[in-house]
Design an enzyme around this catalytic site. Sequence first.
Site, short mmCIF file in Angstrom:
data_model
loop_
_atom_site.label_atom_id
_atom_site.label_comp_id
_atom_site.label_asym_id
_atom_site.label_seq_id
_atom_site.Cartn_x
_atom_site.Cartn_y
_atom_site.Cartn_z
NE ARG A 121 15.04 -27.19 -6.02
CZ ARG A 121 15.41 -28.47 -5.71
NH1 ARG A 121 14.89 -29.40 -5.34
NH2 ARG A 121 16.70 -28.42 -5.44
CE LYS A 143 1.59 -8.65 -4.23
NZ LYS A 143 1.36 -7.18 -4.08
CD GLU A 185 -5.22 -3.16 4.33
OE1 GLU A 185 -5.32 -3.13 3.13
OE2 GLU A 185 -4.02 -2.90 4.92
CE LYS A 227 -5.47 -9.97 -2.37
NZ LYS A 227 -4.45 -9.89 -0.95
CD GLU A 237 1.31 -5.15 -7.31
OE1 GLU A 237 1.17 -5.93 -6.41
OE2 GLU A 237 1.76 -4.02 -6.97
NE ARG A 241 -2.22 -9.35 -5.88
CZ ARG A 241 -1.73 -10.49 -5.30
NH1 ARG A 241 -1.38 -11.44 -6.38
NH2 ARG A 241 -1.86 -10.65 -4.25
CG ASN A 245 -0.16 -1.57 -3.83
OD1 ASN A 245 -0.32 -2.34 -3.18
ND2 ASN A 245 0.53 -1.74 -5.20
CG HIS A 248 -1.15 0.33 0.69
ND1 HIS A 248 -2.39 0.22 0.75
CD2 HIS A 248 -0.65 -0.84 1.62
CE1 HIS A 248 -2.92 -0.88 1.55
NE2 HIS A 248 -1.85 -1.46 2.05
CG HIS A 252 4.07 1.42 2.19
ND1 HIS A 252 3.82 0.72 1.00
CD2 HIS A 252 3.68 0.20 3.04
CE1 HIS A 252 3.51 -0.55 1.22
NE2 HIS A 252 3.24 -0.97 2.33
CG HIS A 265 0.02 -1.74 7.16
ND1 HIS A 265 0.68 -1.26 6.45
CD2 HIS A 265 -0.91 -2.67 6.25
CE1 HIS A 265 0.45 -1.38 4.97
NE2 HIS A 265 -0.79 -2.26 5.04
#
Length: 361
Positions: A121, A143, A185, A227, A237, A241, A245, A248, A252, A265
């Site tokens: 946990r 993340k 990035e 960041k 987010e 946040r 993206n 993206h 994507h 990517h």
Amino acid sequence: LPRVRVDLPDASYAVEIGPRALAKLGPAARRAAPSRRVLLVSDANVYALYGARAVRHLRRSGLAVGVVGLPPGERTKRLATMAALYEAAAESGLDRGGAIVALGGGVVGDLAGFLAATYMRGVPVVQVPTTLLAQVDSSVGGKTGVDLDQGKNLVGAFHQPSAVLADTSTLATLPRREVACGAAELVKTAVLGDAKLFAAIEADVGKLLAAEPRTSARLVAHAVAIKARIVTADEREAGVRAHLNLGHTFGHAIESALGYRRLLHGEAVAIGMVLAGRLALRLGLFSERAAGRVEALLGRLGLPTRLPRGLRSDRIVARMVHDKKARAGRLRFVLPVRLGRVRVVERVSPRALRAVLRAAR
Ligand SMILES: NC(=O)c1ccc[n+]([C@@H]2O[C@H](COP(=O)([O-])OP(=O)(O)OC[C@H]3O[C@@H](n4cnc5c(N)ncnc54)[C@H](O)[C@@H]3O)[C@@H](O)[C@H]2O)c1
């Protein structure tokens, strides 16, 4: 070493950036692991280059070290790997007082982070990012997760690291194409967060591509500070946040329309940023001059700025409609309004979208 602090209500940590950051691994892991047990997670490429050094630093600080080496690449970032990681952790005797060390790029960081979020946990994780992308972006912010066949990053958790050590001397062995992806990035962070960083990248393209450790450290630190500011304002987010993206939604869709082949990517994100700039220009939000600077900089970094041959606009649009980030059936775009500033735009007509895509061949 440049140092950036990330201050969150339940977690506060330092990101240490520079050519000798790896030397701090022993003490950082020791602080994270009161029971003095750690599990080092890496991939075979990175472990062959830096594994022995990392293990030596950990042992010198009195830690018992277990090691898992994974096959390199995005295909490893899936649930089957998690099962193997849980077993390796249990097998190595990792207890609640132990910690995970993630040595590698974003794939290792996301997997090891998710392991740390869920094993017993939750145990601490020290992130040691070794790609430019991971140093600029994925190692900071908490993340973590894995891909499913149905889509990328569909299973995961937020789990902030207890320390991040971004050793920029490790970038020397990174393949040039991967350096360029990390640079994409970096440009993204500049476009959404600070025009000064954008100018600093423009001034140092050569040194950045050559992975010169001090130049990289300065640029990485600047991006991490941006960041950190965004993650601090919006850890989960719910709002700002989402700015991260930028590029993206298009990126994507392009990756997925290509079946995750041909482009990396960061390369898809580069094209996505160009498209976002042109869409913003078309909507009267962004200047021609600024859009041109973004395209020129990405081009100088050796990144693609046009759509791959044979990829049809309607396929990209269809993919975008599928994008998990589309809320309540509406497409959301993060668009630049000037260098260093973006906003979220929701009502974009399919006509405008197709026109922008058609012009990007
Ligand atoms: N968690 C987040 O916030 C976040 C943000 C952005 C991206 N990501 C994730 O990051 C992943 C991509 O990360 P990546 O681009 O670092 O890819 P990666 O981890 O696959 O690394 C790229 C390649 O470089 C090799 N490598 C790594 N470090 C090296 C070094 N120093 N020298 C030589 N080779 C080295 C790796 O073995 C691999 O083959 C994706 O899965 C993406 O979803 C996560």
